[in-house]
Design a protein around this motif. Structure first.
Motif, mmCIF file in Angstrom:
data_model
loop_
_atom_site.group_PDB
_atom_site.id
_atom_site.type_symbol
_atom_site.label_atom_id
_atom_site.label_comp_id
_atom_site.label_asym_id
_atom_site.label_seq_id
_atom_site.Cartn_x
_atom_site.Cartn_y
_atom_site.Cartn_z
ATOM 1 N N SER A 1 43.244 38.130 47.465
ATOM 2 C CA SER A 1 42.234 37.469 48.363
ATOM 3 C C SER A 1 41.382 35.997 47.854
ATOM 4 C CB SER A 1 41.032 38.654 48.328
ATOM 5 O OG SER A 1 41.473 39.819 48.816
ATOM 6 N N PHE A 2 41.930 35.844 46.585
ATOM 7 C CA PHE A 2 41.457 34.634 45.767
ATOM 8 C C PHE A 2 42.400 33.641 45.587
ATOM 9 C CE2 PHE A 2 38.540 37.803 45.211
ATOM 10 C CZ PHE A 2 37.294 37.264 45.658
ATOM 11 N N GLY B 1 29.211 34.121 39.700
ATOM 12 C CA GLY B 1 29.740 35.425 38.984
ATOM 13 C C GLY B 1 30.460 36.448 39.548
ATOM 14 N N SER B 2 29.930 36.577 40.834
ATOM 15 C CA SER B 2 30.508 37.931 41.409
ATOM 16 C C SER B 2 31.639 37.586 42.127
ATOM 17 C CB SER B 2 29.410 38.142 42.750
ATOM 18 O OG SER B 2 28.246 38.593 42.438
ATOM 19 N N VAL B 3 32.050 36.316 42.520
ATOM 20 C CA VAL B 3 33.175 35.754 42.812
ATOM 21 C C VAL B 3 34.437 35.582 41.785
ATOM 22 C CG1 VAL B 3 34.524 33.776 43.828
ATOM 23 C CG2 VAL B 3 32.074 34.262 44.892
ATOM 24 N N LEU B 4 33.844 35.115 40.593
ATOM 25 C CA LEU B 4 34.899 35.136 39.673
ATOM 26 C C LEU B 4 35.371 36.584 39.003
ATOM 27 C CD1 LEU B 4 33.939 32.176 37.414
ATOM 28 C CD2 LEU B 4 35.726 32.436 38.976
ATOM 29 N N PHE B 5 34.458 37.232 38.938
ATOM 30 C CA PHE B 5 34.598 38.701 38.644
ATOM 31 C C PHE B 5 35.494 39.583 39.520
ATOM 32 C CE2 PHE B 5 34.012 43.373 38.563
ATOM 33 C CZ PHE B 5 33.644 43.865 37.455
ATOM 34 N N SER C 1 37.660 37.846 41.532
ATOM 35 C CA SER C 1 38.903 37.273 41.439
ATOM 36 C C SER C 1 40.050 37.818 40.517
ATOM 37 C CB SER C 1 38.936 35.791 41.285
ATOM 38 O OG SER C 1 38.311 35.361 40.105
ATOM 39 N N GLN C 2 39.421 38.570 39.507
ATOM 40 C CA GLN C 2 40.226 39.060 38.472
ATOM 41 C C GLN C 2 40.226 40.527 38.444
ATOM 42 O OE1 GLN C 2 41.801 36.909 36.125
ATOM 43 N NE2 GLN C 2 40.682 35.335 37.854
#
Length: 201
Positions: free
Chosen positions: A46-47, A91-95, A97-98
């Motif tokens: 999704s990212f 922070g939510s997006v990067l979390f 993404s992984q």
């Protein structure tokens, strides 16, 4: 247990990156975009947009502007007022993404709580540090705070991708420090209540 390890590993990476956004919003996103673009790290389906050239250029420019802006007096304090909500989102997006298997509301709730919460806590701590620096040094010490934040974002981002367990430990330590020292700073700089002086008639 072995089936659970990839999820645990992705949580460590996500928490480390979220902590990095507590220092700087765009620098960790640029590093993740750069690593994804060159296929150094995998990205959640999704990212995939983070691995695109437009995302790399956009986050790179935003990173440069953000870093330089924090060296401008008064602008740095203005940025602090919007950094906490921005860090929460980043922070939510990067979390997310992984984190592997991100496909439902519960996973997004985890990203918001773990990733967004970590980022917001650390961003709040450094915003308080800048307030204390402004009050005690007239803003002269803010450059030191800004440099520390940029260095912290860089180190935490690299650790999150290369040494995620260590980054996770550092992130937890930073959150604890923010709560401990943030409370002390608040008690020191919070407005003192005015004494109730009654007029003697």
């Amino acid at each position: 247990m072995s089936d659970f390890l990839p999820y645990l590993f992705s949580i460590f990476v996500g928490i480390g990156l979220a902590a990095a956004t507590g220092f700087r919003v765009f620098l960790p996103m640029f590093i993740v975009s750069l690593a994804s673009y060159f296929h150094w790290i995998p990205a959640n389906e999704s990212f995939q947009w983070l691995a695109s050239l437009p995302a790399l250029i956009t986050t790179g420019v935003a990173t440069l502007v953000e870093i330089l802006a924090y060296y401008i007096p008064y602008i740095d304090n203005i940025l602090d007022s919007i950094s906490i909500p921005l860090a929460t989102v980043a922070g939510s997006v990067l979390f997310a993404s992984q984190y592997i298997g991100l496909d439902g509301v519960s996973e997004w709730a985890l990203a918001l709580i773990a990733g967004g919460g970590t980022a917001a806590t650390i961003a709040s701590g450094f915003a308080g540090t800048r307030v204390a620096s402004t009050a005690t040094t007239g803003g002269i010490g803010n450059h030191v705070v800004a440099t520390t934040e940029t260095a912290g974002a860089s180190v935490m981002s690299i650790f999150a991708l290369a040494l995620p367990v260590l980054a996770f430990i550092f992130a937890i330590g930073l959150v604890i420090l923010v709560f401990v020292f943030g409370r002390k700073l608040w008690n020191k700089f919070k407005p003192k209540p005015k004494p109730n002086i009654e007029k003697v008639t």
